[in-house]
Scaffold this motif. Structure first.
Motif, PDB file in Angstrom:
ATOM      1  N   ALA A   1      11.323  -1.715   1.431  1.00 51.51           N
ATOM      2  CA  ALA A   1      10.698  -0.495   1.949  1.00 51.51           C
ATOM      3  C   ALA A   1      11.746   0.525   2.357  1.00 51.51           C
ATOM      4  O   ALA A   1      11.613   1.725   2.101  1.00 51.51           O
ATOM      5  CB  ALA A   1       9.797  -0.843   3.135  1.00 51.51           C
ATOM      6  N   LEU A   2      12.830   0.040   2.998  1.00 46.56           N
ATOM      7  CA  LEU A   2      13.902   0.946   3.412  1.00 46.56           C
ATOM      8  C   LEU A   2      14.541   1.593   2.193  1.00 46.56           C
ATOM      9  O   LEU A   2      14.801   2.802   2.164  1.00 46.56           O
ATOM     10  CB  LEU A   2      14.949   0.175   4.219  1.00 46.56           C
ATOM     11  CG  LEU A   2      16.175   0.968   4.670  1.00 46.56           C
ATOM     12  CD1 LEU A   2      15.765   2.125   5.575  1.00 46.56           C
ATOM     13  CD2 LEU A   2      17.179   0.053   5.375  1.00 46.56           C
ATOM     14  N   GLY A   3      14.794   0.794   1.153  1.00 41.09           N
ATOM     15  CA  GLY A   3      15.386   1.341  -0.054  1.00 41.09           C
ATOM     16  C   GLY A   3      14.493   2.391  -0.702  1.00 41.09           C
ATOM     17  O   GLY A   3      14.975   3.408  -1.204  1.00 41.09           O
ATOM     18  N   ARG A   4      13.188   2.150  -0.676  1.00 41.22           N
ATOM     19  CA  ARG A   4      12.271   3.114  -1.253  1.00 41.22           C
ATOM     20  C   ARG A   4      12.309   4.438  -0.475  1.00 41.22           C
ATOM     21  O   ARG A   4      12.324   5.531  -1.051  1.00 41.22           O
ATOM     22  CB  ARG A   4      10.849   2.547  -1.236  1.00 41.22           C
ATOM     23  CG  ARG A   4       9.832   3.420  -1.977  1.00 41.22           C
ATOM     24  CD  ARG A   4       8.417   2.892  -1.834  1.00 41.22           C
ATOM     25  NE  ARG A   4       7.909   3.060  -0.480  1.00 41.22           N
ATOM     26  CZ  ARG A   4       7.727   2.067   0.384  1.00 41.22           C
ATOM     27  NH1 ARG A   4       8.017   0.821   0.035  1.00 41.22           N
ATOM     28  NH2 ARG A   4       7.261   2.301   1.591  1.00 41.22           N
ATOM     29  N   ARG A   5      12.336   4.341   0.854  1.00 38.64           N
ATOM     30  CA  ARG A   5      12.370   5.558   1.657  1.00 38.64           C
ATOM     31  C   ARG A   5      13.671   6.335   1.462  1.00 38.64           C
ATOM     32  O   ARG A   5      13.683   7.560   1.398  1.00 38.64           O
ATOM     33  CB  ARG A   5      12.159   5.205   3.133  1.00 38.64           C
ATOM     34  CG  ARG A   5      10.729   4.798   3.467  1.00 38.64           C
ATOM     35  CD  ARG A   5      10.493   4.757   4.956  1.00 38.64           C
ATOM     36  NE  ARG A   5      11.191   3.647   5.592  1.00 38.64           N
ATOM     37  CZ  ARG A   5      10.672   2.436   5.757  1.00 38.64           C
ATOM     38  NH1 ARG A   5       9.452   2.182   5.313  1.00 38.64           N
ATOM     39  NH2 ARG A   5      11.362   1.477   6.346  1.00 38.64           N
ATOM     40  N   LEU A   6      14.797   5.579   1.362  1.00 39.75           N
ATOM     41  CA  LEU A   6      16.078   6.251   1.150  1.00 39.75           C
ATOM     42  C   LEU A   6      16.109   6.955  -0.196  1.00 39.75           C
ATOM     43  O   LEU A   6      16.638   8.065  -0.320  1.00 39.75           O
ATOM     44  CB  LEU A   6      17.219   5.240   1.258  1.00 39.75           C
ATOM     45  CG  LEU A   6      17.491   4.676   2.660  1.00 39.75           C
ATOM     46  CD1 LEU A   6      18.567   3.606   2.608  1.00 39.75           C
ATOM     47  CD2 LEU A   6      17.903   5.807   3.614  1.00 39.75           C
ATOM     48  N   ARG A   7      15.549   6.300  -1.226  1.00 42.69           N
ATOM     49  CA  ARG A   7      15.501   6.949  -2.527  1.00 42.69           C
ATOM     50  C   ARG A   7      14.643   8.202  -2.486  1.00 42.69           C
ATOM     51  O   ARG A   7      14.933   9.215  -3.122  1.00 42.69           O
ATOM     52  CB  ARG A   7      14.967   5.963  -3.589  1.00 42.69           C
ATOM     53  CG  ARG A   7      15.957   4.889  -4.004  1.00 42.69           C
ATOM     54  CD  ARG A   7      15.504   4.196  -5.271  1.00 42.69           C
ATOM     55  NE  ARG A   7      14.168   3.643  -5.148  1.00 42.69           N
ATOM     56  CZ  ARG A   7      13.892   2.430  -4.665  1.00 42.69           C
ATOM     57  NH1 ARG A   7      14.891   1.671  -4.229  1.00 42.69           N
ATOM     58  NH2 ARG A   7      12.648   2.003  -4.598  1.00 42.69           N
ATOM     59  N   GLY A   8      13.545   8.130  -1.701  1.00 44.22           N
ATOM     60  CA  GLY A   8      12.682   9.300  -1.597  1.00 44.22           C
ATOM     61  C   GLY A   8      13.393  10.469  -0.952  1.00 44.22           C
ATOM     62  O   GLY A   8      13.233  11.628  -1.374  1.00 44.22           O
ATOM     63  N   ARG A   9      14.216  10.193   0.048  1.00 46.10           N
ATOM     64  CA  ARG A   9      14.974  11.275   0.687  1.00 46.10           C
ATOM     65  C   ARG A   9      15.976  11.896  -0.270  1.00 46.10           C
ATOM     66  O   ARG A   9      16.171  13.107  -0.316  1.00 46.10           O
ATOM     67  CB  ARG A   9      15.706  10.717   1.923  1.00 46.10           C
ATOM     68  CG  ARG A   9      14.804  10.434   3.107  1.00 46.10           C
ATOM     69  CD  ARG A   9      15.626  10.029   4.313  1.00 46.10           C
ATOM     70  NE  ARG A   9      14.830   9.234   5.217  1.00 46.10           N
ATOM     71  CZ  ARG A   9      15.284   8.222   5.932  1.00 46.10           C
ATOM     72  NH1 ARG A   9      16.544   7.863   5.807  1.00 46.10           N
ATOM     73  NH2 ARG A   9      14.501   7.573   6.746  1.00 46.10           N
ATOM     74  N   ASP A  10      16.661  10.999  -1.021  1.00 45.88           N
ATOM     75  CA  ASP A  10      17.662  11.521  -1.968  1.00 45.88           C
ATOM     76  C   ASP A  10      17.021  12.421  -3.014  1.00 45.88           C
ATOM     77  O   ASP A  10      17.551  13.461  -3.392  1.00 45.88           O
ATOM     78  CB  ASP A  10      18.388  10.363  -2.651  1.00 45.88           C
ATOM     79  CG  ASP A  10      19.264   9.577  -1.684  1.00 45.88           C
ATOM     80  OD1 ASP A  10      19.607  10.143  -0.617  1.00 45.88           O
ATOM     81  OD2 ASP A  10      19.615   8.426  -1.988  1.00 45.88           O
TER      82      ASP A  10
ATOM     83  N   ASP B   1       0.837  -1.203   0.000  1.00 44.05           N
ATOM     84  CA  ASP B   1       0.000   0.000   0.000  1.00 44.05           C
ATOM     85  C   ASP B   1       0.872   1.254   0.000  1.00 44.05           C
ATOM     86  O   ASP B   1       0.618   2.217  -0.739  1.00 44.05           O
ATOM     87  CB  ASP B   1      -0.911   0.010   1.231  1.00 44.05           C
ATOM     88  CG  ASP B   1      -2.159  -0.829   1.037  1.00 44.05           C
ATOM     89  OD1 ASP B   1      -2.643  -0.917  -0.115  1.00 44.05           O
ATOM     90  OD2 ASP B   1      -2.657  -1.397   2.019  1.00 44.05           O
ATOM     91  N   ALA B   2       1.938   1.215   0.804  1.00 41.90           N
ATOM     92  CA  ALA B   2       2.792   2.393   0.949  1.00 41.90           C
ATOM     93  C   ALA B   2       3.514   2.731  -0.348  1.00 41.90           C
ATOM     94  O   ALA B   2       3.733   3.907  -0.670  1.00 41.90           O
ATOM     95  CB  ALA B   2       3.799   2.171   2.076  1.00 41.90           C
ATOM     96  N   CYS B   3       3.907   1.708  -1.108  1.00 40.94           N
ATOM     97  CA  CYS B   3       4.651   1.973  -2.342  1.00 40.94           C
ATOM     98  C   CYS B   3       3.726   2.218  -3.534  1.00 40.94           C
ATOM     99  O   CYS B   3       4.191   2.540  -4.624  1.00 40.94           O
ATOM    100  CB  CYS B   3       5.613   0.840  -2.646  1.00 40.94           C
ATOM    101  SG  CYS B   3       4.819  -0.666  -3.265  1.00 40.94           S
ATOM    102  N   GLY B   4       2.409   2.038  -3.340  1.00 40.23           N
ATOM    103  CA  GLY B   4       1.464   2.302  -4.404  1.00 40.23           C
ATOM    104  C   GLY B   4       1.133   1.111  -5.283  1.00 40.23           C
ATOM    105  O   GLY B   4       0.383   1.248  -6.247  1.00 40.23           O
ATOM    106  N   PHE B   5       1.660  -0.060  -4.962  1.00 43.96           N
ATOM    107  CA  PHE B   5       1.397  -1.234  -5.798  1.00 43.96           C
ATOM    108  C   PHE B   5      -0.085  -1.579  -5.801  1.00 43.96           C
ATOM    109  O   PHE B   5      -0.619  -2.064  -6.807  1.00 43.96           O
ATOM    110  CB  PHE B   5       2.227  -2.420  -5.299  1.00 43.96           C
ATOM    111  CG  PHE B   5       2.057  -3.675  -6.112  1.00 43.96           C
ATOM    112  CD1 PHE B   5       2.694  -3.821  -7.334  1.00 43.96           C
ATOM    113  CD2 PHE B   5       1.230  -4.700  -5.675  1.00 43.96           C
ATOM    114  CE1 PHE B   5       2.524  -4.972  -8.092  1.00 43.96           C
ATOM    115  CE2 PHE B   5       1.058  -5.855  -6.425  1.00 43.96           C
ATOM    116  CZ  PHE B   5       1.711  -5.982  -7.640  1.00 43.96           C
ATOM    117  N   LEU B   6      -0.771  -1.321  -4.690  1.00 49.64           N
ATOM    118  CA  LEU B   6      -2.187  -1.669  -4.580  1.00 49.64           C
ATOM    119  C   LEU B   6      -3.082  -0.439  -4.750  1.00 49.64           C
ATOM    120  O   LEU B   6      -4.180  -0.380  -4.208  1.00 49.64           O
ATOM    121  CB  LEU B   6      -2.449  -2.328  -3.215  1.00 49.64           C
ATOM    122  CG  LEU B   6      -1.717  -3.647  -2.955  1.00 49.64           C
ATOM    123  CD1 LEU B   6      -1.936  -4.117  -1.528  1.00 49.64           C
ATOM    124  CD2 LEU B   6      -2.140  -4.720  -3.939  1.00 49.64           C
TER     125      LEU B   6
END
Length: 268
Positions: A256-265, A213-218
């Motif tokens: 999920a961690l990788g997605r959040r780190l990419r979002g910060r960058d 849900d958090a990454c938008g897949f659903l």
């Protein structure tokens, strides 16, 4: 050539059938038969007119430790003498030749022999010589025939293989006897882990769906229930283990961690 040391401790269990080799030709094959017998819990061996006499040193060399079966083997001049003390006799035969007798598969034969043995009756299993098999006179001394349903275009077995099939089926037919556990047709080998409980699987699915849900897949809400059900069906299809769930939890967490780190960058 009896009373040898160094063989495996092969003690007869229950009333196991007697394996009768009729006119066996090669000592190495007799030794290999003893090895196959030991694998399946068959301990009584009789030899009818072995071509090269008996004993033969080469048999012990090919028995892989099943020495005591060979040590106790008896030699008989003919089939009548070999089966005279038995109550029922079965013959393995690839091609019945105009003989009217019951024909069983190896599994069916083992089950019937098991029932006869439980009644305390002596049972024999006849195997013919390597080149030609049993003749009609041999089979006339038997109660029923056992055939192996193999590839009709190539059904050739060596002597030890033929004995091994019956030894295997005899061993399987003993499930639940003599304190032995039942032998299931299928098991899942989990080693140090265990099959996950429904609660553990549900905990993982909550974790997975939350991150999806958090990454938008659903994000497609009309399709979301069906997509979640498909994920449930996927993980319910097999017996997922606890270790596998721990690994999957780690995979989802790292994604999920990788997605959040990419979002910060990207934000910086």
């Amino acid at each position: 050539m009896t009373g040898r040391d160094g063989g495996a401790d092969l003690s007869p269990i229950g009333n196991s059938p007697v394996v009768v080799l009729v006119r066996p030709q090669l000592a190495e094959n007799i030794g290999a038969v003893a090895r196959a017998m030991a694998n399946g819990g068959l301990f009584h061996l009789r030899l009818v007119a072995p071509r090269d006499g008996w004993p033969q040193e080469r048999a012990w060399r090919s028995a892989s430790g099943a020495d005591r079966i060979l040590d106790a083997a008896t030699v008989h001049p003919d089939v009548d003498d070999a089966v005279s003390d038995l109550h029922r006799v079965f013959a393995t035969c690839p091609r019945p030749r105009h003989i009217v007798k019951p024909i069983l598969t190896a599994r069916g034969g083992a089950a019937e022999i098991r029932e006869i043995s439980r009644r305390g009756l002596g049972v024999g299993l006849l195997f013919g010589p390597e080149r030609a098999g049993l003749d009609n006179d041999d089979m006339a001394r038997t109660d029923a025939l056992i055939r192996y349903p193999l590839n009709p275009d190539f059904s050739s077995l060596n002597l030890a293989q033929a004995v091994m099939i019956m030894a295997y089926e005899w061993w399987l037919s003993a499930a639940g006897e003599n304190g032995e556990e039942e032998i299931p047709a299928r098991v899942l080998m989990t080693n140090e882990t265990q099959v996950a409980t429904k609660g553990e699987l549900g905990n993982f699915m909550t974790h997975l769906v939350r991150e999806l849900d958090a990454c938008g897949f659903l994000r497609n809400m009309p399709k979301r229930p069906g997509m979640v059900r498909n994920l449930w069906h996927f993980f319910e299809r097999g017996e997922v283990t606890q270790q596998e769930l721990r690994t999957l939890h780690g995979v989802v967490t790292e994604l999920a961690l990788g997605r959040r780190l990419r979002g910060r960058d990207e934000a910086s």
